[in-house]
Design an enzyme around this catalytic site. Structure first.
Site, PDB file in Angstrom:
ATOM      1  N   ALA A 198       0.663  -1.246   0.003  1.00 22.49           N
ATOM      2  CA  ALA A 198       0.010  -0.074   0.037  1.00 22.49           C
ATOM      3  C   ALA A 198       0.889   1.271   0.062  1.00 22.49           C
ATOM      4  CB  ALA A 198      -0.885  -0.116   1.115  1.00 22.49           C
ATOM      5  N   CYS A 321      22.526   1.216  -0.528  1.00 21.84           N
ATOM      6  CA  CYS A 321      23.861   1.101  -0.933  1.00 21.84           C
ATOM      7  C   CYS A 321      24.506   0.980   0.436  1.00 21.84           C
ATOM      8  CB  CYS A 321      24.146   2.641  -1.334  1.00 21.84           C
ATOM      9  SG  CYS A 321      26.028   2.666  -1.843  1.00 21.84           S
TER      10      CYS A 321
END
Ligand code: PLP
Length: 375
Positions: A198, A321
């Site tokens: 959602a 990352c």
């Protein structure tokens, strides 16, 4: 704040918060209770299910609420492996799936499954032929995402579904459609499992849904217990979350076509605005209109994210990352090191404006001109 990280999560409109508040404050009945407040709540949950099912174009009785996209991914993989346990335990997936699929596959591998992970080409594409070639007689499930969350690449799920029927009709197909929500019809896609979340469409975090198609005869319950979600995923329904999810889906459905055109125009604008920055390389300009990965070749992405963040501009360094290393998705592209370490993801939503993109382009240009590149 300039928010350009819609692929991470999208802001919820006021109407979504209102729908949730109404349930939290006034409608606290448990849908399993047998007096009017419970029965009424049960009826409302089924109404919200119909709304979300309409947004996915699938029969409501085949749609199950989950606690997030991650849960839907895990449930689908485990249910598929369970259904086909007597046939084989081979899984075909890609090297660029979201961690929700990737880590679940690793777990299944520890439990005796064999996993084939398909590598993309340099732009992140994977063809249906490549997927089908990896399918074997003992393949229990194929799991390929609809839209990649870091690159925006769109994978050919319909074509995979059609080919799978011919190559191994018992193998089940799962697609993680979290980043492609509202762009597909589950009925026509041909996948046996479709997971969504959602909070990528302006709904609350902590609620998602899994479509389970008719070829899955008796899905293995994810959470055995009190019989909720037709006995397949027990636990008292997260009524306020589900109400917010349904409201967000309703709102986005109303503006779906207009939003898509807006996103396409924004992406074209962004490509043009960013292309004039020296050393900036567009990594993938095709694919989904809301995701644009670029690399400031030679400038570490985490420094860019931090610098822009300090100016109130939110972009991301891929989905993660990890400690300065490119994400597994960027690594799979096999880009030169300086290109890979400079990849950032800019992603937009219906509320994003061209002026915000321009401000981001100016900040990137400043970063390039004032910060030292890596050696
Ligand atoms: N799959 C994809 C492609 C996603 O982008 C995400 C969220 O970033 C997820 C799964 C996980 O969804 P959730 O945050 O609802 O667990």
């Amino acid at each position: 704040m300039i928010y350009l990280d819609y692929a991470a999560t999208a802001p919820a409109p006021r109407a979504v918060a209102d729908a949730m508040y109404e349930v939290l404050a006034g409608q606290y009945g448990n849908p399993s209770s047998q007096y009017p407040a419970g029965l009424e709540m049960k009826k409302r949950v089924e109404g919200w299910r119909r709304t979300v099912a309409a947004a996915m174009d699938c029969p409501p009785e085949r749609l199950f609420f989950t606690s997030c996209g991650t849960e839907g991914d895990s449930w689908a993989l485990r249910a598929a492996v369970w259904q086909n346990r007597h046939m084989g335990r081979h899984i075909v997936t890609t090297a660029v799936e979201h961690s929700a699929v990737m880590e679940c596959c690793k777990q299944l591998e520890q439990e005796g499954c064999e996993v084939t992970r398909l590598a993309p080409d340099g732009e992140g594409n994977i063809t249906a032929a490549q997927v089908l070639e990896a399918v074997r007689p003992d393949t229990a499930v194929v799991s390929v995402m609809l839209v990649n969350n870091e690159l925006g690449t769109v994978f050919p799920i319909g074509e995979i579904a059609r080919g799978l029927g011919a190559k191994n009709p018992k193998a089940l197909l799962h697609t993680d459609a979290v980043q492609g929500f509202l762009t597909f019809s589950a009925r026509n896609l041909g996948a046996d499992f479709v997971s969504v979340s959602a909070h990528k469409i302006g709904g609350p975090k902590g609620v998602g849904a899994l479509y389970i198609g008719p070829r899955v005869k008796n899905p293995r319950p994810l959470l055995p217990g009190g019989g909720q979600e037709s006995g397949f995923r027990a636990g008292t329904e997260a009524t306020a979350q589900i109400a917010g999810f349904a409201r967000a889906a309703e709102l986005r459905m109303e503006t779906r076509q207009r939003d898509r055109e807006h996103l396409q125009a924004l992406k074209a604008h962004a490509v043009e605005a960013l292309s004039s920055i020296p050393d900036l390389q567009i990594i993938g300009a095709g694919g989904a209109p809301h995701i644009l990965p670029v690399s400031l070749v030679g400038w570490p992405s985490q420094n860019i994210v931090n610098d822009l963040g300090s100016q109130g501009i939110c972009v991301s360094a891929g989905s993660a990352c990890h400690q300065g290393k490119p994400s597994h998705v960027v690594a799979a592209l096999k880009l030169p090191k300086r290109t890979a370490s400079g990849v950032i993801r800019i992603s937009f939503g219906p509320e994003t404006t061209a002026e915000e993109i321009d401000a981001c382009a100016r900040a990137l240009r400043r970063h390039h001109d004032t910060r030292m590149p890596m050696l």
